[in-house]
Scaffold this motif. Sequence first.
Motif, short mmCIF file in Angstrom:
data_model
loop_
_atom_site.label_atom_id
_atom_site.label_comp_id
_atom_site.label_asym_id
_atom_site.label_seq_id
_atom_site.Cartn_x
_atom_site.Cartn_y
_atom_site.Cartn_z
N ALA A 119 0.90 -1.35 -0.01
CA ALA A 119 -0.10 0.15 0.14
C ALA A 119 0.92 1.33 0.05
CB ALA A 119 -1.03 0.01 1.23
N GLU A 120 1.80 1.36 0.76
CA GLU A 120 2.75 2.42 0.94
C GLU A 120 3.54 2.45 -0.68
OE1 GLU A 120 5.26 3.28 4.23
OE2 GLU A 120 4.23 1.23 5.19
N SER A 121 4.06 1.43 -1.10
CA SER A 121 4.60 1.42 -2.22
C SER A 121 3.63 2.02 -3.53
CB SER A 121 5.06 0.05 -2.81
OG SER A 121 5.53 0.15 -4.10
N ALA A 122 2.50 1.70 -3.48
CA ALA A 122 1.49 2.03 -4.61
C ALA A 122 1.28 3.69 -4.32
CB ALA A 122 0.15 1.45 -4.29
N PHE A 123 1.10 3.98 -2.85
CA PHE A 123 0.88 5.57 -2.71
C PHE A 123 2.01 6.22 -3.14
CE2 PHE A 123 1.15 9.28 -0.15
CZ PHE A 123 0.02 9.71 -0.03
N PRO A 166 -0.85 14.20 -6.10
CA PRO A 166 0.21 15.04 -6.06
C PRO A 166 0.18 15.85 -4.68
CG PRO A 166 -0.89 15.32 -8.25
CD PRO A 166 -1.50 14.49 -7.41
N LYS A 167 -0.89 16.43 -4.28
CA LYS A 167 -0.90 16.99 -2.87
C LYS A 167 -0.64 16.27 -1.58
CE LYS A 167 -4.07 20.68 -4.06
NZ LYS A 167 -5.53 21.47 -3.70
N ALA A 168 -1.22 14.95 -1.84
CA ALA A 168 -1.04 13.94 -0.60
C ALA A 168 0.48 13.58 -0.67
CB ALA A 168 -1.99 12.66 -1.05
N ARG A 169 1.13 13.24 -1.77
CA ARG A 169 2.49 13.00 -1.71
C ARG A 169 3.31 14.23 -1.21
NH1 ARG A 169 2.25 9.83 -7.55
NH2 ARG A 169 1.74 7.85 -6.66
N TYR A 170 3.11 15.38 -1.74
CA TYR A 170 3.75 16.55 -1.22
C TYR A 170 3.57 16.43 0.33
CZ TYR A 170 4.97 21.44 -0.62
OH TYR A 170 5.74 22.53 0.00
N PHE A 171 2.25 16.28 0.86
CA PHE A 171 2.36 16.51 2.47
C PHE A 171 3.05 15.36 3.24
CE2 PHE A 171 -0.45 15.92 6.15
CZ PHE A 171 -0.44 17.41 6.41
N VAL A 172 2.76 14.29 2.59
CA VAL A 172 3.66 13.10 3.12
C VAL A 172 5.14 13.36 3.00
CG1 VAL A 172 4.15 10.66 2.98
CG2 VAL A 172 1.74 11.49 2.89
N LYS A 173 5.61 13.82 2.01
CA LYS A 173 7.07 14.02 1.85
C LYS A 173 7.62 14.94 3.19
CE LYS A 173 10.36 16.06 -1.22
NZ LYS A 173 10.59 16.69 -2.59
N SER A 227 -4.26 0.11 10.47
CA SER A 227 -2.74 0.71 10.92
C SER A 227 -3.00 2.35 10.93
CB SER A 227 -1.91 0.13 9.87
OG SER A 227 -0.75 1.04 9.52
N ILE A 228 -2.49 3.11 11.76
CA ILE A 228 -2.88 4.44 11.84
C ILE A 228 -2.19 5.13 10.60
CG2 ILE A 228 -2.32 6.49 12.96
CD1 ILE A 228 -2.83 5.09 15.64
N LYS A 229 -1.03 4.57 10.40
CA LYS A 229 -0.12 4.95 9.04
C LYS A 229 -0.89 4.86 7.86
CE LYS A 229 4.40 4.63 7.09
NZ LYS A 229 5.54 4.00 7.18
N ILE A 230 -1.52 3.64 7.52
CA ILE A 230 -2.28 3.43 6.35
C ILE A 230 -3.47 4.38 6.36
CG2 ILE A 230 -3.30 1.49 5.15
CD1 ILE A 230 -0.17 1.69 5.10
N PHE A 231 -4.20 4.22 7.69
CA PHE A 231 -5.29 5.09 7.46
C PHE A 231 -5.29 6.37 7.12
CE2 PHE A 231 -8.50 7.73 10.02
CZ PHE A 231 -9.50 7.27 9.42
N VAL A 232 -4.16 7.20 7.55
CA VAL A 232 -3.70 8.51 7.39
C VAL A 232 -3.53 8.71 5.84
CG1 VAL A 232 -1.98 10.50 7.84
CG2 VAL A 232 -2.91 9.17 9.67
N LEU A 233 -2.68 7.68 5.32
CA LEU A 233 -2.58 7.70 3.74
C LEU A 233 -3.66 7.57 2.98
CD1 LEU A 233 0.69 5.69 3.60
CD2 LEU A 233 0.62 7.94 3.48
N PHE A 234 -4.76 6.88 3.51
CA PHE A 234 -5.81 6.70 2.79
C PHE A 234 -6.96 7.91 2.74
CE2 PHE A 234 -10.71 5.81 3.00
CZ PHE A 234 -10.78 5.20 1.93
N CYS A 235 -6.82 8.59 3.97
CA CYS A 235 -7.36 10.08 3.97
C CYS A 235 -6.79 11.14 3.19
CB CYS A 235 -7.37 10.37 5.59
SG CYS A 235 -8.32 9.34 6.72
N LEU A 236 -5.31 11.09 3.09
CA LEU A 236 -4.87 11.90 2.39
C LEU A 236 -4.97 11.68 0.88
CD1 LEU A 236 -1.40 12.32 4.26
CD2 LEU A 236 -3.17 13.98 4.36
N SER A 237 -5.07 10.58 0.39
CA SER A 237 -5.29 10.21 -0.90
C SER A 237 -6.65 11.16 -1.52
CB SER A 237 -5.64 8.79 -1.18
OG SER A 237 -7.06 8.38 -0.45
N TRP A 238 -7.42 11.43 -0.56
CA TRP A 238 -8.59 12.24 -1.25
C TRP A 238 -8.29 13.74 -1.51
CZ3 TRP A 238 -12.73 9.62 -2.44
CH2 TRP A 238 -13.09 8.12 -2.01
N LEU A 239 -7.00 14.08 -1.34
CA LEU A 239 -6.36 15.19 -1.71
C LEU A 239 -6.06 15.34 -3.02
CD1 LEU A 239 -4.46 16.40 1.50
CD2 LEU A 239 -6.62 17.07 0.94
N GLY A 240 -6.13 13.95 -3.63
CA GLY A 240 -5.29 13.70 -4.75
C GLY A 240 -3.84 13.60 -4.82
#
Length: 314
Positions: A256-260, A297-304, A282-295
């Motif tokens: 899931a992290e790799s796909a994100f 590019p924005k989600a990856r920028y935020f996580v970076k 997993s809290i980490k995966i749940f946060v990534l799932f929530c962030l994915s709704w930003l799109g």
Amino acid sequence: MSDYPEVSVIMNCFNGAEYLREAIDSVYSQTFSNWEIIFWDNASNDDSPKIARSYDSKLRYFRGEKTVPIGEARNYALQKTRGQYIAFLDCDDLWYPSKLEKQVPFFKNNPEVGVVYSDCNIIDENGQITMQDIMNGQFYEGNVFEHMFKNMIVPAWPTVVMRKSSIDDVGMFANYSRADDLDILLKIAYVSSFAAAKETLASYRVNSNQLSKYYYKFLPEFISIYDYWSNRPDFNYPNKLQYISYNLSKQYCLCAESAFDLSDSIELVREYLCKALRMSFSIKIFVLFCLSWLGLPKARYFVKHIRSLLNRYR
């Protein structure tokens, strides 16, 4: 006395020209001299064939008609080997000069040993060490199956030497593109002992072009391995279902992290994130799932930036 080499070094190559000469030279620099290289060209279209064919007769060059999964290519190479011990060197990794000299005697003195491995350094694209002595002094020998199965980890691939008969006994490599090493080493560990040369004898290169970073693409291979051990009739390990469930959950999270990080499809990213959450929360995966709704590019920028902050304050 046999005229055949004791050790057959399998080098599987697909477009590996960039680091290839350095890798081959590290075999030719071995202090142990009774070896051959079985070079299996997996239908490369770069300068790999030219480089491989520039060496002498100790390197035996073979070429496949088409590109196949690495496990299948390893089996083709195995059919050409003449040594009683099989070593593996991928075309971007390196051996240190005394590797074979230090490892081969373990087989001769211990007939029950099927695999000998060693410590390893991690190097980057420029050959600089980024992680030294990855075993950190913790070597596992003898019956290592429980440790490997519980954690689904195996020795670094460029350090591994196998007894050819041990490979034959477990039925060669599965036709995997990523999980072939985990699969065969687990099978050998189930029936044979492991030994370790407790020093650093190889370098594993991590570079930006490696297929393995697209981890999510290989989830079916890991599921297949778990299915094999779940259904193997003679495998009645007390905690096997617990270990399998835990590691399968971990694989889903890694995928899931790799796909994100790498997939261009938001639908595919959410599919892997959902699969991981269904396996275990997993809290980490749940946060990534929530962030994915930003799109993406924005989600990856935020996580970076979150990762950068976390690394800064470690």
